[in-house]
Design an enzyme around this catalytic site. Structure first.
Site, mmCIF file in Angstrom:
data_model
loop_
_atom_site.group_PDB
_atom_site.id
_atom_site.type_symbol
_atom_site.label_atom_id
_atom_site.label_comp_id
_atom_site.label_asym_id
_atom_site.label_seq_id
_atom_site.Cartn_x
_atom_site.Cartn_y
_atom_site.Cartn_z
ATOM 1 N N GLY A 1 18.220 38.325 39.202
ATOM 2 C CA GLY A 1 18.636 37.028 39.867
ATOM 3 C C GLY A 1 18.876 37.471 41.270
ATOM 4 N N ARG A 2 18.999 36.666 42.256
ATOM 5 C CA ARG A 2 19.489 36.724 43.511
ATOM 6 C C ARG A 2 19.928 35.659 44.179
ATOM 7 N NH1 ARG A 2 15.273 40.023 47.047
ATOM 8 N NH2 ARG A 2 16.631 41.748 46.124
ATOM 9 N N GLY A 3 21.060 35.922 44.536
ATOM 10 C CA GLY A 3 21.934 34.628 45.459
ATOM 11 C C GLY A 3 22.007 34.967 46.854
ATOM 12 N N MET B 1 24.952 35.776 48.072
ATOM 13 C CA MET B 1 25.709 37.017 48.698
ATOM 14 C C MET B 1 25.459 38.180 47.903
ATOM 15 S SD MET B 1 29.369 35.560 47.180
ATOM 16 C CE MET B 1 30.131 37.314 47.472
ATOM 17 N N ASP C 1 33.085 25.266 42.170
ATOM 18 C CA ASP C 1 31.416 25.211 42.356
ATOM 19 C C ASP C 1 30.781 25.222 41.251
ATOM 20 O OD1 ASP C 1 29.395 25.368 44.077
ATOM 21 O OD2 ASP C 1 29.368 27.509 44.152
#
Length: 622
Positions: free
Chosen positions: A18-20, A22, A142
């Protein structure tokens, strides 16, 4: 990043999953416990930013105290070093989390795999997680489909990414970062969009937006920019979900209508009531509509409530108007023939002769009406007198509860339960453990008004610490973690040092040295073994001195003798490793030692004529 990187000599990283915005998330293995984990690592390019560092660490702090089956668990945290500029190392934090095999609700919405029943079930799981976190004093801020995982094997939901979560105590104080609204536009509550304070009901609004999207495959508001979407959250009313999905019932429409109210007081007040309403709606029971007097109005149309005295006067006036109705009531039950004037031509009708019974009834009605009117006037006057002269009731005072030595979340919950508003501040303490409560201001037992603010003092750890002696011999990562756990906030730098005995990567010493007290903001140097030694100069030394020098550096010696007539026997004339170069620990060094040449053999003298033996005379025969 290498797929085989091992953090803290324990967590082996695998594939990127996964990559977000931040952080990156890797699948990994806890080599100590042998279990699969997820490791969330702050992006190296953001690690220099204190705001991102604080937000990333806040996630770990927010969830560390939460233990709920619908919240992704956090197991450990730490930091590792990456090369920055020349002479600069960047400390990158990471979080070790529970690994969830499954997909996010965002992926399931895109795949159009969610029906009404599953949408309700997943939302109930999210609300269960919010109910628990709100009781612990944590507002997520969020909630959105991308932050909710669905387990592949059980179908259970897992709420994750508490990266901008806040304790309720400081949510009111800080909602923006450099004046930028925190959150995701499609799921912002109106108060978040306006940059106002948040509480549990803000999360419930976001949960309503999530349910809306699960049911309709689109958020309640869409726009060309985040600003336009935020504006709609503040000013516009969304379409009912049933307009986009005919399978949505009126009962579910009523739940969303209440969940997405602009005013917090008109929404569900806690996650438990939202869950109850959602379960009832799944059985066809709608949420009761707001009474007309409570129906939300345009926020610009502010109408003052009617004065109580005006209400009383209106009621009294209605009583007087009813007198005419009482007069007419005398005749309602009489036969038509007793009204001869109805059949007479227009003009003044002759006065009717009343019987004695009719006159008695009339007098009784008049007396009753007069008495009733006097009672109403007297009661109203007495009520107005009391209203105008009564002193306002003095609200009961509340004693500040004892919260010392509680965790921050427990102390926050205790103060909220006492109907007080906590505000957390951190200060050093040499007696109270880090992240535990020192006390309050005002102190415990003080009497305050309801909703008064109470300063909650949280220990940031001692003001000074002592570097432990057992720091020597640890790995660099372990030593860093140990110093951070002590509460040291200053820089921790590494100096590579040669050692003949300490294995590579282990701490040889620290600066300041272990055993001394230092301020928590002090800089600490870790002297870490390089696993090498500097080669000493051996040429020209006697063999015994050369052997002692190599032994001091932990280097075995191999001696080769060579005849040499120019130097004294037993003197080193050559060495296999060059002077002052780095040599691996334990490496054998070959030295050449001078040996005296063997003596030349004595030559055999050549015999001369004189040296020849005299031949014996030959005897003659006679």
């Amino acid at each position: 990043m290498s797929s085989q990187r091992i953090l803290n000599e324990r967590y082996e990283l695998g594939d990127l999953i996964g990559r977000g915005g931040m952080a990156d998330v890797y699948r990994g293995t806890d080599t100590l416990l042998g279990r699969t984990i997820a490791v969330k690592i702050l992006r190296a390019d953001l690690a220099r930013d204190p705001q991102f560092q604080a937000r990333f660490k806040r996630e770990a702090q927010a969830v560390a105290a939460l233990n709920h089956p619908s919240i992704v668990a956090i197991f450990d945290t730490g930091e590792y070093s990456v090369a920055g500029g020349p002479g600069e190392d960047v400390r990158v934090p990471y979080i070790v989390m529970e690994y969830v095999a499954g997909r996010t609700l965002r992926d399931m919405i895109k795949a159009n795999e969610l029906g009404v029943e599953n949408s309700i079930g997943h939302t109930l799981g999210v609300l269960a997680a919010l109910e628990y976190s709100h009781r612990a004093g944590i507002v997520h801020r969020d909630i959105k489909p991308a932050n909710v995982m669905v387990c592949a094997d059980t179908g259970d939901v897992k709420v994750m990414d508490f990266g901008i979560a806040r304790a309720m105590a400081d949510s009111a104080a800080t909602m923006t970062q450099t004046q930028a609204v925190v959150g995701t536009a499609q799921y912002l509550s109106p108060e978040q969009a306006r940059g106002e304070t948040v509480d549990a009901r803000s999360d419930l609004y976001s949960a309503g937006c999530l349910l809306y999207e699960l049911l309709t495959s689109r958020p309640p508001f869409v726009g060309d920019s985040p600003v336009s979407v935020a504006y709609q959250h503040v000013r516009e009313t969304p379409d009912m979900p049933s307009t986009h999905n005919p399978e949505v019932s009126e009962a579910l429409d009523s739940v969303l209508n209440k969940a997405l109210q602009k005013s917090r007081t008109d929404r569900f007040q806690d996650a438990a009531s939202f869950r109850r309403a959602l379960r009832a709606a799944s059985n066809g029971i709608p949420v009761p509509a707001l009474p007309a007097s409570e129906a939300p109005t345009d926020p610009n149309d502010l109408v003052d409530p009617e004065d109580p005295a005006t209400q009383l006067l209106s009621t009294t006036a209605v009583g007087f108007l009813d007198v005419d109705q009482f007069k007419e009531a005398e005749y309602k039950d009489e036969p038509a023939e007793q009204h001869p004037e109805e059949s007479l031509p227009l003009g003044l009708p002759p006065e009717r002769e009343r019987t004695a019974g009719q006159k008695t009834r009339r007098r009784a009605w008049a007396a009753t009406l007069v008495i009733f009117t006097l009672i109403v006037l007297a009661g109203g006057g007495f009520w107005l007198y009391n209203l105008m002269n009564a002193q306002p009731p003095v609200p009961a005072k509340i004693a500040v509860p004892v919260v010392a030595n509680m965790s921050e979340s427990q102390a926050i919950q205790e103060l909220y339960s006492a109907k007080l508003v906590p505000k957390s501040v951190r200060e050093a303490s040499d007696t109270v453990a880090k992240d535990m409560t020192i006390g309050t201001s005002p102190t415990a037992g003080s009497m305050l008004d309801q909703d008064a603010e109470v300063v909650l003092k949280i220990s940031s750890g001692p003001s000074s610490v002592t570097i432990p002696a057992d720091i020597v011999g640890r790995t660099e990562a372990d030593a860093r973690d140990a110093l951070r756990r002590l509460g040291i906030t200053g820089d921790i730098v590494t100096a590579r040092t040669h050692s003949a005995t300490v294995p590579v990567g282990l701490v040889i010493n620290t600066g300041p040295a272990p055993g001394g007290a230092i301020a928590i903001s002090s800089k600490v140097e870790l002297q870490v073994s390089s696993g090498k030694v500097l080669m000493p100069q051996l040429i020209g030394l006697p063999l015994a001195e050369a052997e002692a020098s190599l032994k001091t550096n932990g280097l075995p010696m191999v001696v080769v003798e060579q005849e040499n007539s120019e130097v004294a026997a037993g003197t080193v004339t050559a060495q296999s490793e060059t002077f002052n170069t780095e040599v691996d620990q334990g490496r054998s060094v070959t030295i050449t030692v001078a040996k005296a040449p063997a003596p030349s053999p004595t030559p055999t003298p050549t015999p001369t004529e004189t040296d020849k033996p005299t031949p014996k005379p030959t005897p003659t025969k006679k």
